[in-house]
Design an enzyme around this catalytic site. Sequence first.
Site, short mmCIF file in Angstrom:
data_model
loop_
_atom_site.label_atom_id
_atom_site.label_comp_id
_atom_site.label_asym_id
_atom_site.label_seq_id
_atom_site.Cartn_x
_atom_site.Cartn_y
_atom_site.Cartn_z
N CYS A 21 0.81 -1.22 0.00
CA CYS A 21 0.00 0.00 0.00
C CYS A 21 0.84 1.27 0.00
O CYS A 21 0.30 2.37 -0.11
CB CYS A 21 -0.94 -0.01 1.20
SG CYS A 21 -2.35 -1.11 0.95
N ASP A 54 -14.67 6.21 1.95
CA ASP A 54 -14.88 4.96 2.68
C ASP A 54 -14.16 3.81 1.99
O ASP A 54 -13.55 3.97 0.93
CB ASP A 54 -16.37 4.68 2.85
CG ASP A 54 -16.71 4.22 4.26
OD1 ASP A 54 -15.96 3.37 4.78
OD2 ASP A 54 -17.69 4.70 4.83
#
Length: 352
Positions: A21, A54
Amino acid sequence: MTTSATTPEPRLTSLAHGGGCGCKMAPERLRNILAEMPSAAAFSSLLVGTETSDDAAVWKISEDQAVVATTDFFMPMVDDPFVFGQIAATNALSDVYAMGGRPILALAILGMPINVLSDATIRQVLAGGAEVCGRAGIPVAGGHSIDSVEPIYGLAAIGLVDPARVLTNKGARVGDRLILTKGIGVGVLSAAFKQDRLSDAGYAALVASTTQLNAVGTLLPGTPGVHAVTDVTGFGLLGHALEMARGAGVTVEIDEAAVPMLAGVEALARDGVATGASARNWSSYAEGVVLPDGIEGWRRTLLTDPQTSGGLLIAVAEDRCEAVLDLVRGESFGLAAEIGRIAAGPAVVRVS
């Protein structure tokens, strides 16, 4: 020409300019790119879109069922192709769990330098992803592949959730306590790995954390007192806590000393080991974070450290915090800890 049995293959991580990530775009850059995208608010069945950053999209299909849809992929942070596949798949499924959903199937996303890596190596990447999906009880039902300069793998994951029980990052309430289910420091450990400075114990901690499914998320929608959930990934603990603060319009207070760390991380961070993504993260959202005066640089590095397949950040009513902690720890999240609280005030993160 394709590789052969007599041609040694390069390390997977040597083929990628970033890994895990840590490859994500900086939050500020991403916001700028998405700023002029059309709003999806006109679609009444879209319960969760991009408005509050989100973890996944949620689409209502009936009164008692909604689809959770997400995708996640990145370049390798380890050299073992099977483990790379495991980490990428675990990370992709985490977004479904963070919404309180139950995964039902996945599609593979594969980009490989096919003239550099053998079929056997690429097959092992896919096998690692399939192993994780098997543990999650779902099939890899298809996918798409391309010839790519850098190795890329991940999943498009689909799940189901009760639309009345969707967990988002914007439901935190004043007075809630914050629980983090995994230790931080994945980015530091992966940076040390690339620098050949990671011990066997550190590597074991890295793999164990990043391949642990956040399946406890499926238990949270029916758990009293749970108000908001997000997973901590590429923007680091501060970045994802700030998304929670902005979504709910509250102040997120974090007790820095209570934040759990993976084994060996503190020593490496004190010694200056860090990812470039940590600095990019801080420059993107520093205006939304209040740090203690004189905080040591390595501590800020850890708070902004990009987490691959990181833990869940849970906002839960104060009187239910211990019960939720017991639930999470009972699901083998031994480092889970209460790390802060939700307070009235501006939408910022305050570290003490």
